[in-house]
Write an enzyme that holds these catalytic residues in place. Sequence first.
Site, mmCIF file in Angstrom:
data_model
loop_
_atom_site.group_PDB
_atom_site.id
_atom_site.type_symbol
_atom_site.label_atom_id
_atom_site.label_comp_id
_atom_site.label_asym_id
_atom_site.label_seq_id
_atom_site.Cartn_x
_atom_site.Cartn_y
_atom_site.Cartn_z
ATOM 1 N N GLY B 10 -36.230 113.205 25.445
ATOM 2 C CA GLY B 10 -36.730 111.936 24.928
ATOM 3 C C GLY B 10 -36.467 110.809 25.895
ATOM 4 N N GLU B 103 -28.757 117.179 26.421
ATOM 5 C CA GLU B 103 -28.162 118.499 26.274
ATOM 6 C C GLU B 103 -29.056 119.620 26.798
ATOM 7 O OE1 GLU B 103 -27.109 118.652 22.175
ATOM 8 O OE2 GLU B 103 -25.907 120.462 22.559
ATOM 9 N N ASP B 128 -28.451 108.639 21.635
ATOM 10 C CA ASP B 128 -27.550 108.746 20.481
ATOM 11 C C ASP B 128 -26.079 108.643 20.861
ATOM 12 O OD1 ASP B 128 -29.675 109.071 18.761
ATOM 13 O OD2 ASP B 128 -29.632 111.258 18.861
ATOM 14 N N ARG B 163 -32.432 91.031 -2.657
ATOM 15 C CA ARG B 163 -32.883 92.403 -2.595
ATOM 16 C C ARG B 163 -31.922 93.236 -1.759
ATOM 17 N NH1 ARG B 163 -38.957 91.787 -0.468
ATOM 18 N NH2 ARG B 163 -39.909 91.426 -2.499
ATOM 19 N N GLY B 171 -30.309 108.856 14.970
ATOM 20 C CA GLY B 171 -29.038 109.561 14.878
ATOM 21 C C GLY B 171 -29.150 110.761 13.962
ATOM 22 N N ARG B 172 -29.588 111.881 14.512
ATOM 23 C CA ARG B 172 -29.720 113.094 13.689
ATOM 24 C C ARG B 172 -28.369 113.738 13.402
ATOM 25 N NH1 ARG B 172 -35.391 115.369 14.934
ATOM 26 N NH2 ARG B 172 -36.398 113.365 14.596
ATOM 27 N N GLU B 222 -30.626 108.460 10.486
ATOM 28 C CA GLU B 222 -31.666 109.353 9.953
ATOM 29 C C GLU B 222 -31.104 110.700 9.504
ATOM 30 O OE1 GLU B 222 -34.517 110.434 13.080
ATOM 31 O OE2 GLU B 222 -32.985 110.026 14.579
ATOM 32 N N GLN B 274 -36.467 101.547 18.994
ATOM 33 C CA GLN B 274 -35.077 101.628 19.459
ATOM 34 C C GLN B 274 -34.945 102.261 20.835
ATOM 35 O OE1 GLN B 274 -32.409 103.038 15.919
ATOM 36 N NE2 GLN B 274 -34.506 103.484 15.398
ATOM 37 N N ARG B 275 -35.928 103.050 21.245
ATOM 38 C CA ARG B 275 -35.761 103.770 22.511
ATOM 39 C C ARG B 275 -36.710 103.294 23.605
ATOM 40 N NH1 ARG B 275 -35.394 109.427 21.021
ATOM 41 N NH2 ARG B 275 -34.572 109.463 23.127
#
Lengths: 342, 342, 342, 342
Positions: B10, B103, B128, B163, B171-172, B222, B274-275
């Site tokens: 990514g 990784e 991440d 509200r 973040g998996r 997430e 975000q990326r």
Amino acid sequence: MRVGVLTGGGDCPGLNAVIRGIVRKGTQEYGYEFVGFRDGWRGPMEGDTLPLDIPAVRGILPRGGTVLGSSRTNPFKENDGVRRIKETLAKHEIGALIAIGGEDTLGVAARLSDEYAVPCVGVPKTIDNDLSATDYTFGFDTAVGVATEAIDRLHTTAESHMRVLVVEVMGRHAGWIALHSGLAGGANVILIPEQRFDIEQVCRWIDSRFKVRYAPIVVVAEGAMPKDGQMVLKDDSTDSFGHVRLSGVGEWLAKEIEARTGKEARTTVLGHTQRGGTPSAFDRWLATRFGLHAIDAVRDGDFGKMVALRGTDIVRVPIAEATAKLKTVDPALYAEVGVFFG
Amino acid sequence: MRVGVLTGGGDCPGLNAVIRGIVRKGTQEYGYEFVGFRDGWRGPMEGDTLPLDIPAVRGILPRGGTVLGSSRTNPFKENDGVRRIKETLAKHEIGALIAIGGEDTLGVAARLSDEYAVPCVGVPKTIDNDLSATDYTFGFDTAVGVATEAIDRLHTTAESHMRVLVVEVMGRHAGWIALHSGLAGGANVILIPEQRFDIEQVCRWIDSRFKVRYAPIVVVAEGAMPKDGQMVLKDDSTDSFGHVRLSGVGEWLAKEIEARTGKEARTTVLGHTQRGGTPSAFDRWLATRFGLHAIDAVRDGDFGKMVALRGTDIVRVPIAEATAKLKTVDPALYAEVGVFFG
Amino acid sequence: MRVGVLTGGGDCPGLNAVIRGIVRKGTQEYGYEFVGFRDGWRGPMEGDTLPLDIPAVRGILPRGGTVLGSSRTNPFKENDGVRRIKETLAKHEIGALIAIGGEDTLGVAARLSDEYAVPCVGVPKTIDNDLSATDYTFGFDTAVGVATEAIDRLHTTAESHMRVLVVEVMGRHAGWIALHSGLAGGANVILIPEQRFDIEQVCRWIDSRFKVRYAPIVVVAEGAMPKDGQMVLKDDSTDSFGHVRLSGVGEWLAKEIEARTGKEARTTVLGHTQRGGTPSAFDRWLATRFGLHAIDAVRDGDFGKMVALRGTDIVRVPIAEATAKLKTVDPALYAEVGVFFG
Amino acid sequence: MRVGVLTGGGDCPGLNAVIRGIVRKGTQEYGYEFVGFRDGWRGPMEGDTLPLDIPAVRGILPRGGTVLGSSRTNPFKENDGVRRIKETLAKHEIGALIAIGGEDTLGVAARLSDEYAVPCVGVPKTIDNDLSATDYTFGFDTAVGVATEAIDRLHTTAESHMRVLVVEVMGRHAGWIALHSGLAGGANVILIPEQRFDIEQVCRWIDSRFKVRYAPIVVVAEGAMPKDGQMVLKDDSTDSFGHVRLSGVGEWLAKEIEARTGKEARTTVLGHTQRGGTPSAFDRWLATRFGLHAIDAVRDGDFGKMVALRGTDIVRVPIAEATAKLKTVDPALYAEVGVFFG
């Protein structure tokens, strides 16, 4: 227990985050009460206090400046300063004092703690990042971000007019802001206080940049100096408060560069915009954690200590030691970055 | 010597800064030539190259994404992948290969280096921040900054309408972005994959926030999950490329919170914003230094290694070791931040 | 048909958006070809061209500056300037010329069009927003945004130290940037070139601000002047290129305020950061529409005209008329904003 | 005289700037006193008030949301609503009421003024910019800025992975935010509620973008719809408060695009980040001027009117007229922007 809190010295984005961290954890987890002292050491000296509880710290996390106010008052230079502080602390039944500040503010805390048995914990603050005991201080990342954004903007105007743009950033004694923002902003020359620069070398870098049809950006720390004999500083006047005015190295550089290279040069002095406004996420994280760990030091009775960042950990170090030595830019690091000059 | 460079996985703000650092130092100081491989490991497998010299890296420092393109191609899962890579390297007379990636990408580099004698140097990349060998990875600070700015914005709309606003961030498997942006943004609940949450506790925090007349912000990674029995996930469909779709914990949370607390709740999923985009100053600094040190590792013939940040130093660690273990949020750190919940 | 395009005068965020709009629509809808001239009127005078087609304008929308370069060259002040321009246009078979620039650049276009039958269309550009024929010019909104963000930042440092902060913004002859950014930034004093200020009144405003325990921000246009007898300007030196240097009204103000009020005062000069960098969304919208309408004017053979914004419409006005009169701040508008002073 | 102020409907950056403008000018120049009503029309109906004086409006200019709170309460749908409002106004001796809000809130003000002799002045607020009587409404520029910045960020991730990125922005009935941010962000497809789109045409634009090796960005207003027969919407559930949930056109588009083009597609839904947070300088300027002119209308006894922007002037128009017609995107303007599609 009642805990006093004060902020001293120049302001810095993140001060409010520290205060909020201290008060939230101290109140909720340890049941402490807090007294805010106004304007650094002036507060406890003159008994000038502010209420400091959870409602008082709501909403302050993203705000620059300090809700406690700041000053450069030094009780050791004032008549009876230490005695007056001790009286104030006794009067408010304060069992611990957290001082958030730079070399001067923390130096006072160290002496009060070590010589006068005032139970102080320190939180380091220097926008210049020049404190040796900690990897980073809060406020620095925000300052670097503001400077980098300015450099980003200046690139396009430099290119459009094939001009030299000089950006003067903060840093009297240490070049960290210049080094980080200069690298991040893609500057072609970075000048820092730690190494006297050679104006002839600077002009060679500028020339080589123009040769590839790009316009150069020069980032200079306010404290950078040319080699002996190359610069006659403006008479460095002090203002009506006795502070030394900026010496104007940025303005001088632009003139010298114009004279020596025949290219137009302009200077931007970023000034106080670097130290104001909302803190970056990094600084909010670091400042909050400093606050949380400072109140832990209070709980542990670990006085005379200061919190510090090491890697991703917050540790405690003796204040006196921590403020003894200025952290300046290592020549090896400056050389590493030098590959981008010219 | 000729050096190959590729970026895999990514994208991440700072990739271009790494590439620029490698090429500038490698060319100017060591006299190397460079070959860019397109789209991660697909490039060397298919012999798809890009010119990579100093003009090619001008102006890319502030740009997000990667000029080399990226993919998730894994040569060990492709027919004859390794042989084809070795052929490409031989054909271009490449003496070293720098792989920038997460990784998966680095796992390939480790095996190529350790088992097939392909001289690889790694540069870690994970938005991440979940790589154990390095204090931080570039891109993470930018992502946290984007998320924090979004949370800052959401506070005012939450307050105006009383509200609940739920913000789902990346973040998996690790909650670093949620933790840092949630803290920096003043969130009242932060939920991370490392600790299953109790929806009833979440609602108690929300209620207690409303009691002091403030509206709560919930930041959820997430990959965060409720306790067993509390959530029926949407059937987690895969898209036409076999990637798992987001499971929608943010959307689920808003519905549960509405049902349980009787307060309106809305979800924002920050997603790819975000990326992407320009890297923060911190990420430009870190990524550039990773690049400079990666080419130093090449010069030293120190293959099978990866650069990493320790404190303020760049060090080298064996790739295989570095990618072996996911760096997750320590329960103690999560507890430290928990003082702000509710 | 072949169409020439040039950009003259100081750079301004949005120039590239204009160029892109012209080229995209001209190529796709009208089948025109384009020739870029480098550095304003110097380009056609010296026959210095750049290729200008759709690939050349890809990705330039968000970039500040101008891909065509700029200069202040005036063909009417150069030997044989007009003849040389006509020769260049003939040589490249150019049927229309779009000049993007301020008063000077457009003044040349008007004369060339009206007196020498050179088919010119103008696009107005002034970061100072001081052109009477159009509601707004692009670049202005970006400059106001940069200045407002700086003022936002300075508030917190002013409050923390109870200091006066003076912000000097662009505007030699018109106070638009000072007025808009001063209002948007919540300044307590705004000084513009259109109305000589009374330093004593300024100090009264400052005092009244301190009385409610807030620290004042003074926004001053570089061209603002005190009443007769109140200011001795620094000798207004010209640089080596004959341009007048900033006169330093901001620095002067800080000194006078310190002397008269006894409060510390500091100055920030925003300088070129106001005119560089990525354009705001508003400026990209306006600049793009100017480009689209300029090429429509070419198609209509409507020469000697300039595009302009009226409400939300783009209209055409005679260049000569449009550049005849400076648009300055109306005293009534300045009075309207004055409610926030002090 | 005492003047009541309320804010109704969805929140919008700039509401606080309006309130501050009203209170500053009303107090300082006209000597009025103010009563703040909490949560839109609920405030005067239930007699729920807030103190509203100069100290109460200090520091609120740069803050999003509304210090008065908001709601969608409609007194004409409540039992005895009008009578209760009149009683509250009588009790507080309120001589004029300023209502800041959108179609619904202003519709109430118009009826109260026209049919019930309640002296109302309106200030228009719609983040969607879809009110026909005014060139722009405040909040819109901020929303466009947030969306444009997000699109800027998404470009790089789209390019790196050669993916389609779909951005869903606000706009149920009018495509202004999509149109402005899509143009400013360099989107390749912009879809608005005013024109049903053809998914096949969308995919052709996407294909043509990939052909020149660029990745497409699709900006879609939440209210955009495909041609009849092309889309089966998710069952449009209402939430527990009866509000219609987003129908998910962005998510649907990504799936359709993947299925039809074979390219990966991802969706980002910007949601509430578009309407929260600090207002842009443009919005602060506009909102402040709306406030200053609204209090002038009160002074003039010009009730039943609303302030509006025409060019650079603030004018007054009858509320009833102003809210009668939705301002949608003109087909000619949409066509003008269409040159950038594909």
